[in-house]
Scaffold this active site. Structure first.
Site, PDB file in Angstrom:
ATOM      1  N   LYS A 157      -2.165  -1.475  -3.858  1.00  0.00           N
ATOM      2  CA  LYS A 157      -3.050  -0.308  -3.808  1.00  0.00           C
ATOM      3  C   LYS A 157      -2.224   0.970  -3.858  1.00  0.00           C
ATOM      4  CE  LYS A 157      -6.053   1.959  -0.556  1.00  0.00           C
ATOM      5  NZ  LYS A 157      -6.449   2.057   0.818  1.00  0.00           N
ATOM      6  N   LYS A 181       0.851  -1.188   0.000  1.00  0.00           N
ATOM      7  CA  LYS A 181       0.000   0.000   0.000  1.00  0.00           C
ATOM      8  C   LYS A 181       0.888   1.241   0.000  1.00  0.00           C
ATOM      9  CE  LYS A 181      -3.655   2.339   2.558  1.00  0.00           C
ATOM     10  NZ  LYS A 181      -4.634   2.258   3.639  1.00  0.00           N
TER      11      LYS A 181
END
Ligand code: PBG
Length: 321
Positions: A245, A192
């Site tokens: 992400k 992330k």
């Protein structure tokens, strides 16, 4: 002799015959924001077509998602109060816990994932507990495990830690096993990045950090080898699915992560990616629908097996015809 690749593009049928990648409704997970109250359906201005829903409205939404053939939803909670430790995140009658139980009771068959993080629940808006002005990793782990356990108790199929603390997949896995939730899975936000593309989400979830930023826990967008390190750690710690992400600016990362694991790889097509398309479409600058499908197929082509996307319902309608 000239080589003529155009032969394979002559008609829709030929193109269909040689197509390499397909989007399916099965690929999608739909993110939903859930809040306290009754009959609430608050539009999120920066995420056109998305709402903050009370549990009764959430059930209607979940029915719709299911009827479109989308396999699952991921829930984000908006608590009534926040505190230093993010305790509303693990309350037995917390908003996510109630939402999960309601879906499980009323919309059987829909896979329910829950975001496990503290930023919506802490008064400072960080994803971890603060000690001496710093995010304290190991104290945070205990709380995250508590949050995950409370979601599992409510009936979540998968918990999805998005905080980026070190060791949280193991801490959660250990806790779930110890308490008998051996079948509750972990979809880890393994890779992330610290991204400006989360802007609309933070507005929707009221989760903007009140001081500093998330750069001491979320990853530097410049790093690729570090992504492989993070992915390997989460696989080792017991994740069932690993996620990258955001999606679109990180297609190279999705591709590489896919190559180095046999676990399913998910990608999160985040709020900013969604908002850009909607805004440009509203201005008439792009054809939003075509751009949406091109974006989603690119994420799939990069290697994602699962796509978390605010476009899920719209794309599903197009695919279903
Ligand atoms: C919580 C969380 C965030 C997103 C998912 N879980 C925000 C953040 O890390 O600041 C972003 C999702 C999106 O932008 O669509 N930590």
């Amino acid at each position: 002799m000239i080589v003529r690749p155009r032969r394979l593009r002559q008609t829709p049928e030929i193109r269909r015959m040689v197509r390499e990648t397909f989007l399916r409704v099965d690929d999608f997970i739909y993110p939903i924001f859930v809040m306290h109250g009754k009959g609430k359906r608050e539009p999120i201005p920066s995420m056109v077509g998305n709402y903050r829903l009370s549990v009764d409205e959430l059930l209607k939404e979940a029915e719709e998602v299911k009827s479109l053939g989308i396999p699952g939803v991921i829930l984000f909670g908006l608590p009534e109060v926040k505190d230093q430790l993010g305790s509303p995140a693990y309350a037995e009658d917390g908003i996510v816990q109630r939402a999960v139980a309601a879906i499980k009771e009323n919309v059987p068959g829909l896979v329910v994932l829950t975001d496990v993080c503290l930023c919506q629940y802490t008064d400072h808006g960080h994803c971890g507990i603060i000690r001496d002005g710093r995010i304290d990793n190991d104290t945070t782990l205990e709380i995250l495990a508590e949050v995950a356990l409370s979601h599992a108790r409510a009936g979540a199929d998968f918990v999805a830690p998005s905080d980026m603390m070190d060791g949280r997949v193991r801490a959660i896995r250990d806790r779930l096993e110890k308490e008998g939730y051996k079948d509750t899975g972990i979809l880890s936000y393994a890779v992330k990045y610290s991204s400006a593309f989360y802007g609309p989400f933070r507005e929707a979830a009221d989760s903007t950090p009140q001081f500093g930023d998330r750069k001491t826990y979320q990853m530097d967008p410049a790093n690729k080898r570090e992504a492989l390190k993070e992915a390997a750690i989460d696989v080792e710690e017991g994740a069932d699915i690993i996620m990258v992400k955001p999606a679109l600016p990180y297609l190279d990362i999705i591709h590489q992560v896919k190559a180095c694991t046999n676990l399913p790889v998910a990608a999160y097509n985040v709020s900013g990616e969604y908002a850009m398309v909607k805004a440009a479409d509203q201005k008439g600058w792009i054809d939003g629908e075509s751009v949406m499908m091109e974006m989603l197929i690119s994420i799939k082509r990069a290697g994602a097996d699962i796509i978390l996307t605010y476009f899920a319902k719209e794309a599903a309608r197009l695919i279903n015809g």
